[in-house]
Scaffold this motif. Structure first.
Motif, PDB file in Angstrom:
ATOM      1  N   THR A  85       0.820  -1.223   0.000  1.00 16.65           N
ATOM      2  CA  THR A  85       0.000   0.000   0.000  1.00 16.65           C
ATOM      3  C   THR A  85       0.848   1.264   0.000  1.00 16.65           C
ATOM      4  OG1 THR A  85      -0.146   0.027   2.427  1.00 16.65           O
ATOM      5  CG2 THR A  85      -1.902  -1.139   1.222  1.00 16.65           C
ATOM      6  N   SER A  86       2.151   1.138  -0.140  1.00 22.51           N
ATOM      7  CA  SER A  86       3.013   2.315  -0.113  1.00 22.51           C
ATOM      8  C   SER A  86       2.660   3.255  -1.269  1.00 22.51           C
ATOM      9  CB  SER A  86       4.489   1.903  -0.224  1.00 22.51           C
ATOM     10  OG  SER A  86       4.778   1.413  -1.515  1.00 22.51           O
ATOM     11  N   PRO A  87       2.700   4.550  -1.044  1.00 21.18           N
ATOM     12  CA  PRO A  87       2.362   5.518  -2.106  1.00 21.18           C
ATOM     13  C   PRO A  87       3.195   5.307  -3.368  1.00 21.18           C
ATOM     14  CG  PRO A  87       2.503   6.629   0.012  1.00 21.18           C
ATOM     15  CD  PRO A  87       2.996   5.226   0.236  1.00 21.18           C
ATOM     16  N   ASN A  88       4.443   4.927  -3.203  1.00 24.29           N
ATOM     17  CA  ASN A  88       5.319   4.717  -4.360  1.00 24.29           C
ATOM     18  C   ASN A  88       4.802   3.588  -5.245  1.00 24.29           C
ATOM     19  OD1 ASN A  88       7.757   5.013  -5.956  1.00 24.29           O
ATOM     20  ND2 ASN A  88       8.448   3.114  -5.004  1.00 24.29           N
ATOM     21  N   ILE A  89       4.416   2.472  -4.619  1.00 20.83           N
ATOM     22  CA  ILE A  89       3.901   1.339  -5.387  1.00 20.83           C
ATOM     23  C   ILE A  89       2.562   1.680  -6.028  1.00 20.83           C
ATOM     24  CG2 ILE A  89       2.955  -0.995  -5.188  1.00 20.83           C
ATOM     25  CD1 ILE A  89       6.004  -0.892  -5.227  1.00 20.83           C
ATOM     26  N   GLN A  90       1.701   2.348  -5.291  1.00 15.10           N
ATOM     27  CA  GLN A  90       0.393   2.712  -5.836  1.00 15.10           C
ATOM     28  C   GLN A  90       0.529   3.652  -7.032  1.00 15.10           C
ATOM     29  OE1 GLN A  90      -2.599   1.306  -4.864  1.00 15.10           O
ATOM     30  NE2 GLN A  90      -1.176   0.005  -3.739  1.00 15.10           N
ATOM     31  N   LEU A  91       1.485   4.564  -6.959  1.00 12.64           N
ATOM     32  CA  LEU A  91       1.729   5.481  -8.072  1.00 12.64           C
ATOM     33  C   LEU A  91       2.250   4.723  -9.288  1.00 12.64           C
ATOM     34  CD1 LEU A  91       1.885   8.323  -9.246  1.00 12.64           C
ATOM     35  CD2 LEU A  91       4.172   8.548  -8.214  1.00 12.64           C
ATOM     36  N   LYS A  92       3.163   3.798  -9.056  1.00 20.43           N
ATOM     37  CA  LYS A  92       3.720   3.013 -10.165  1.00 20.43           C
ATOM     38  C   LYS A  92       2.641   2.165 -10.844  1.00 20.43           C
ATOM     39  CE  LYS A  92       8.578   2.601  -8.823  1.00 20.43           C
ATOM     40  NZ  LYS A  92       9.676   1.655  -8.489  1.00 20.43           N
ATOM     41  N   ILE A  93       1.715   1.619 -10.055  1.00 17.71           N
ATOM     42  CA  ILE A  93       0.623   0.831 -10.628  1.00 17.71           C
ATOM     43  C   ILE A  93      -0.256   1.712 -11.508  1.00 17.71           C
ATOM     44  CG2 ILE A  93      -1.491  -0.454 -10.094  1.00 17.71           C
ATOM     45  CD1 ILE A  93      -0.079  -1.510  -7.589  1.00 17.71           C
ATOM     46  N   GLU A  94      -0.573   2.888 -11.005  1.00 12.28           N
ATOM     47  CA  GLU A  94      -1.393   3.826 -11.779  1.00 12.28           C
ATOM     48  C   GLU A  94      -0.689   4.221 -13.076  1.00 12.28           C
ATOM     49  OE1 GLU A  94      -3.433   8.273 -11.295  1.00 12.28           O
ATOM     50  OE2 GLU A  94      -2.543   7.271  -9.554  1.00 12.28           O
ATOM     51  N   GLU A  95       0.598   4.525 -12.991  1.00  9.81           N
ATOM     52  CA  GLU A  95       1.374   4.907 -14.182  1.00  9.81           C
ATOM     53  C   GLU A  95       1.471   3.752 -15.162  1.00  9.81           C
ATOM     54  OE1 GLU A  95       5.037   6.170 -12.457  1.00  9.81           O
ATOM     55  OE2 GLU A  95       4.370   8.251 -12.168  1.00  9.81           O
ATOM     56  N   TYR A  96       1.590   2.550 -14.642  1.00  8.22           N
ATOM     57  CA  TYR A  96       1.702   1.378 -15.517  1.00  8.22           C
ATOM     58  C   TYR A  96       0.478   1.246 -16.407  1.00  8.22           C
ATOM     59  CZ  TYR A  96       1.908  -3.475 -17.046  1.00  8.22           C
ATOM     60  OH  TYR A  96       1.912  -4.629 -17.808  1.00  8.22           O
ATOM     61  N   PHE A  97      -0.688   1.359 -15.823  1.00  5.80           N
ATOM     62  CA  PHE A  97      -1.908   1.197 -16.626  1.00  5.80           C
ATOM     63  C   PHE A  97      -2.158   2.405 -17.525  1.00  5.80           C
ATOM     64  CE2 PHE A  97      -2.915  -2.153 -13.499  1.00  5.80           C
ATOM     65  CZ  PHE A  97      -3.273  -3.152 -14.389  1.00  5.80           C
ATOM     66  N   ASN A  98      -1.704   3.570 -17.134  1.00  2.00           N
ATOM     67  CA  ASN A  98      -1.840   4.748 -17.994  1.00  2.00           C
ATOM     68  C   ASN A  98      -0.962   4.644 -19.234  1.00  2.00           C
ATOM     69  OD1 ASN A  98      -3.696   6.009 -16.330  1.00  2.00           O
ATOM     70  ND2 ASN A  98      -2.141   7.156 -15.193  1.00  2.00           N
ATOM     71  N   GLU A  99       0.156   3.943 -19.097  1.00  2.00           N
ATOM     72  CA  GLU A  99       1.124   3.853 -20.190  1.00  2.00           C
ATOM     73  C   GLU A  99       1.177   2.461 -20.814  1.00  2.00           C
ATOM     74  OE1 GLU A  99       4.768   5.002 -18.392  1.00  2.00           O
ATOM     75  OE2 GLU A  99       4.032   6.982 -17.760  1.00  2.00           O
ATOM     76  N   LEU A 100       0.237   1.616 -20.482  1.00  2.00           N
ATOM     77  CA  LEU A 100       0.252   0.225 -20.936  1.00  2.00           C
ATOM     78  C   LEU A 100       0.290   0.133 -22.452  1.00  2.00           C
ATOM     79  CD1 LEU A 100       0.130  -2.722 -19.939  1.00  2.00           C
ATOM     80  CD2 LEU A 100      -2.361  -2.589 -20.140  1.00  2.00           C
ATOM     81  N   GLN A 101       1.300  -0.581 -22.967  1.00  2.00           N
ATOM     82  CA  GLN A 101       1.484  -0.715 -24.405  1.00  2.00           C
ATOM     83  C   GLN A 101       0.974  -2.059 -24.945  1.00  2.00           C
ATOM     84  OE1 GLN A 101       2.753   1.823 -26.351  1.00  2.00           O
ATOM     85  NE2 GLN A 101       2.623   2.987 -24.423  1.00  2.00           N
ATOM     86  N   ILE A 102       0.654  -2.972 -24.046  1.00  2.00           N
ATOM     87  CA  ILE A 102       0.203  -4.295 -24.480  1.00  2.00           C
ATOM     88  C   ILE A 102      -1.192  -4.181 -25.093  1.00  2.00           C
ATOM     89  CG2 ILE A 102      -0.369  -6.629 -23.696  1.00  2.00           C
ATOM     90  CD1 ILE A 102       1.653  -6.246 -21.442  1.00  2.00           C
ATOM     91  N   SER A 103      -1.369  -4.839 -26.239  1.00  2.00           N
ATOM     92  CA  SER A 103      -2.647  -4.781 -26.951  1.00  2.00           C
ATOM     93  C   SER A 103      -3.649  -5.730 -26.294  1.00  2.00           C
ATOM     94  CB  SER A 103      -2.450  -5.164 -28.416  1.00  2.00           C
ATOM     95  OG  SER A 103      -3.676  -5.163 -29.097  1.00  2.00           O
ATOM     96  N   LEU A 104      -4.689  -5.144 -25.695  1.00  2.00           N
ATOM     97  CA  LEU A 104      -5.736  -5.936 -25.055  1.00  2.00           C
ATOM     98  C   LEU A 104      -7.096  -5.365 -25.422  1.00  2.00           C
ATOM     99  CD1 LEU A 104      -4.313  -6.214 -21.406  1.00  2.00           C
ATOM    100  CD2 LEU A 104      -4.359  -8.041 -23.113  1.00  2.00           C
TER     101      LEU A 104
END
Length: 217
Positions: A176-195
């Motif tokens: 639940t650390s803010p750093n991990i939560q931010l990285k998760i949010e950024e990951y999905f915002n920048e997701l390049q995998i075609s789904l």
């Protein structure tokens, strides 16, 4: 509603005795070994060492989504699918308890207390793995339903939490650390995998469930 578990217990054994059997005969890993291995697991994750997870999706075809996720969010590029979906947890608990199925114990089920088997921190967390009497397995799985099942699960989760509270709280703090939560949010915002939208939503839900903190009410 007719409940076969309640019928059995009301006719042959008390609910209290049945619950007590399940709770007292579950085999947990020793706390000292839990502490030691938990630290090793965290170091493996941090140091980019191989870490297993259970496969995701039908025929585990979606596992690479989790592997890419951990590569980007946790900077571990060596996450891999467990060969049998239970090989590594089974090997771990047998090594740390000194008990081998079929040799030292019989009719015990290796079980993840709090689930989260696609989570690199909890799939082989020693505080999350137990030998459970098979007769009690339906009470902590997804098959059985009912008030009595819910009651047993509540007692089982509370017992497990009480045994391993420092390690579970350590996990909760990490996840639940803010750093991990931010990285998760950024990951999905920048997701390049075609789904497809359906596949993406399913993946997001899985990430949210698998990487959730463990809260005992």
């Amino acid at each position: 509603m007719i409940d076969s578990y309640e019928l059995f217990l009301s006719n042959y054994v008390s609910k209290e005795d049945f619950f007590n059997f399940g709770l007292t005969e579950t085999i947990f890993i020793d706390k000292y070994k839990v502490s030691e291995y938990w630290e090793l697991l965290k170091k493996d994750i941090k140091n980019n060492n191989p870490v297993p997870i259970r496969g995701f999706g039908r025929d585990a075809k979606g596992t690479n989504l989790f592997i890419d996720f951990y590569s980007q969010v946790f900077n571990n590029k060596n996450v891999f699918k467990d060969s049998t979906n239970n090989h590594n947890p089974s090997k771990l608990i047998q090594e740390l308890t000194g008990l081998k199925k079929g040799k030292d114990i019989r009719n015990y089920q290796i079980s993840h207390i709090f689930g989260r088997t696609k989570n690199i921190y909890t799939f082989t967390a020693p505080w999350n793995i137990v030998f459970k009497p098979k007769i009690l397995d339906p009470f902590t799985g997804h098959e059985a339903k009912g008030d009595m099942v819910n009651e047993y699960q509540k007692e089982f989760y509370q017992l497990s939490y009480n045994k391993f509270q420092p390690y579970i709280e350590d996990y909760n703090e990490i996840i639940t650390s803010p750093n991990i939560q931010l990285k998760i949010e950024e990951y999905f915002n920048e997701l390049q995998i075609s789904l497809s939208e359906k596949e993406l939503n399913k993946f997001k839900i899985a990430i949210k469930e698998e990487l959730s903190p463990i809260i005992i009410s």
